[in-house]
Design an enzyme around this catalytic site. Sequence first.
Site, short mmCIF file in Angstrom:
data_model
loop_
_atom_site.label_atom_id
_atom_site.label_comp_id
_atom_site.label_asym_id
_atom_site.label_seq_id
_atom_site.Cartn_x
_atom_site.Cartn_y
_atom_site.Cartn_z
N SER A 145 40.01 50.54 22.18
CA SER A 145 41.16 51.12 22.91
C SER A 145 42.29 51.33 21.92
CB SER A 145 41.62 50.16 24.00
OG SER A 145 42.85 50.59 24.55
N TYR A 189 44.53 41.61 27.25
CA TYR A 189 43.71 42.82 27.03
C TYR A 189 43.84 43.27 25.59
CZ TYR A 189 41.83 47.54 27.84
OH TYR A 189 41.09 48.71 27.78
P1 NDP Z 1 36.28 51.58 35.02
O1 NDP Z 1 36.96 50.45 35.71
O2 NDP Z 1 36.20 52.90 35.69
O3 NDP Z 1 34.81 51.15 34.56
C1 NDP Z 1 34.52 49.86 34.10
C2 NDP Z 1 33.01 49.68 34.11
O4 NDP Z 1 32.70 48.39 33.56
C3 NDP Z 1 32.42 49.73 35.50
O5 NDP Z 1 31.25 50.52 35.48
C4 NDP Z 1 32.08 48.29 35.81
O6 NDP Z 1 30.92 48.23 36.63
C5 NDP Z 1 31.76 47.78 34.41
N1 NDP Z 1 31.85 46.32 34.34
C6 NDP Z 1 32.96 45.53 34.43
N2 NDP Z 1 32.61 44.24 34.38
C7 NDP Z 1 31.26 44.21 34.24
C8 NDP Z 1 30.31 43.16 34.13
N3 NDP Z 1 30.66 41.87 34.15
N4 NDP Z 1 29.00 43.49 34.02
C9 NDP Z 1 28.61 44.80 34.01
N5 NDP Z 1 29.47 45.82 34.09
C10 NDP Z 1 30.77 45.52 34.21
O7 NDP Z 1 37.08 51.73 33.64
P2 NDP Z 1 36.90 52.67 32.36
O8 NDP Z 1 35.81 53.64 32.51
O9 NDP Z 1 38.24 53.13 32.00
O10 NDP Z 1 36.50 51.57 31.28
C11 NDP Z 1 35.42 51.68 30.38
C12 NDP Z 1 35.83 51.12 29.03
O11 NDP Z 1 36.87 51.94 28.47
C13 NDP Z 1 36.40 49.70 29.06
O12 NDP Z 1 35.88 48.97 27.97
C14 NDP Z 1 37.90 49.93 28.89
O13 NDP Z 1 38.54 48.81 28.31
C15 NDP Z 1 37.88 51.12 27.96
N6 NDP Z 1 39.12 51.90 27.89
C16 NDP Z 1 39.63 52.53 28.99
C17 NDP Z 1 40.83 53.22 28.91
C18 NDP Z 1 41.45 53.88 30.09
O14 NDP Z 1 42.63 54.30 30.01
N7 NDP Z 1 40.76 54.01 31.22
C19 NDP Z 1 41.55 53.33 27.65
C20 NDP Z 1 40.93 52.64 26.55
C21 NDP Z 1 39.76 51.97 26.68
P3 NDP Z 1 30.67 47.21 37.84
O15 NDP Z 1 32.00 46.87 38.44
O16 NDP Z 1 29.76 47.96 38.74
O17 NDP Z 1 30.00 46.04 37.20
#
Ligand code: NDP
Length: 241
Positions: free
Chosen positions: A134, A147
């Site tokens: 990030s 975070y």
């Molecule tokens: P979302 O919240 O839309 O997606 C997060 C995903 O992570 C979901 O599919 C969720 O699935 C999964 N997840 C969370 N915990 C678990 C777990 N314990 N086991 C399996 N899966 C898990 O967020 P984003 O798409 O934005 O996030 C994706 C990545 O991008 C993250 O690493 C985030 O830190 C990073 N990021 C995002 C930014 C933004 O502005 N959105 C900016 C910079 C980085 P489920 O709940 O079904 O398990």
Amino acid sequence: MTDRPLVVITGASSGIGAATARAFSAAGHPLLLIARRLEPMRALGLPDAELAAVDVTDTTAVAEAIARAEERFGPVDLLVNNAGLMALSPVAEADPALVREQFEVNCVALVNNSRLVLPGMQDRRHGTIVNIGSIAGKQLYSDHTVYNGTKYAVHAMTEGMRRENAAHGVRVLLIAPGMVNTALLSNTDDGAVLEGYLEYKDSIGGGLRPEDIADAILGAYRLPQHISHREIVVAPTSQDA
Ligand code: NDP
């Protein structure tokens, strides 16, 4: 049935992970999609996809899912460590369970799941791991302390893994997004913190689309194996922080 290699994407039930699943499927790859919620992964309706309703911190279950997918599609050539969560608050008000969960999911699972695929990639002298960091792994933001800590760790560990694997011909690279319009805020319930974040997000046009990050991942992966981007920071042009 496709002849392209298997791609594993964690956090594929939402946001960047779901968009990445669609992009790689459109490019002809068989997939192993991992997240806790099965239904949103099923709803993607992608062909040649194994779906695993698994918590990424459960290394044994992830290993079993990878073994099943490899039996069907051959060895993993790309692992996208994307699953992550963000719970914003000052440390004085942080929920200890969420502090632990952010490190477990964003950092510990990333290492332990990489460990599952690295030996095979090293033996084949082929393969790529993409870690989703990030912009918060490069600079500090208010109320982001925990975070920030997880993402700084992701950045450091990605560079360490990259160096360890260079001599094996295996790529390990970092994609560091700026603001992206996803469900990432769903673990933040502090009203004032949420309001400030959303105000800024609105002021820059709502953030990138998850597809924009998926395109960056696909572009980096498509380069020949001997070329590695190492690090891509991709943010809205209008994001000034
Ligand atoms: P979302 O919240 O839309 O997606 C997060 C995903 O992570 C979901 O599919 C969720 O699935 C999964 N997840 C969370 N915990 C678990 C777990 N314990 N086991 C399996 N899966 C898990 O967020 P984003 O798409 O934005 O996030 C994706 C990545 O991008 C993250 O690493 C985030 O830190 C990073 N990021 C995002 C930014 C933004 O502005 N959105 C900016 C910079 C980085 P489920 O709940 O079904 O398990």
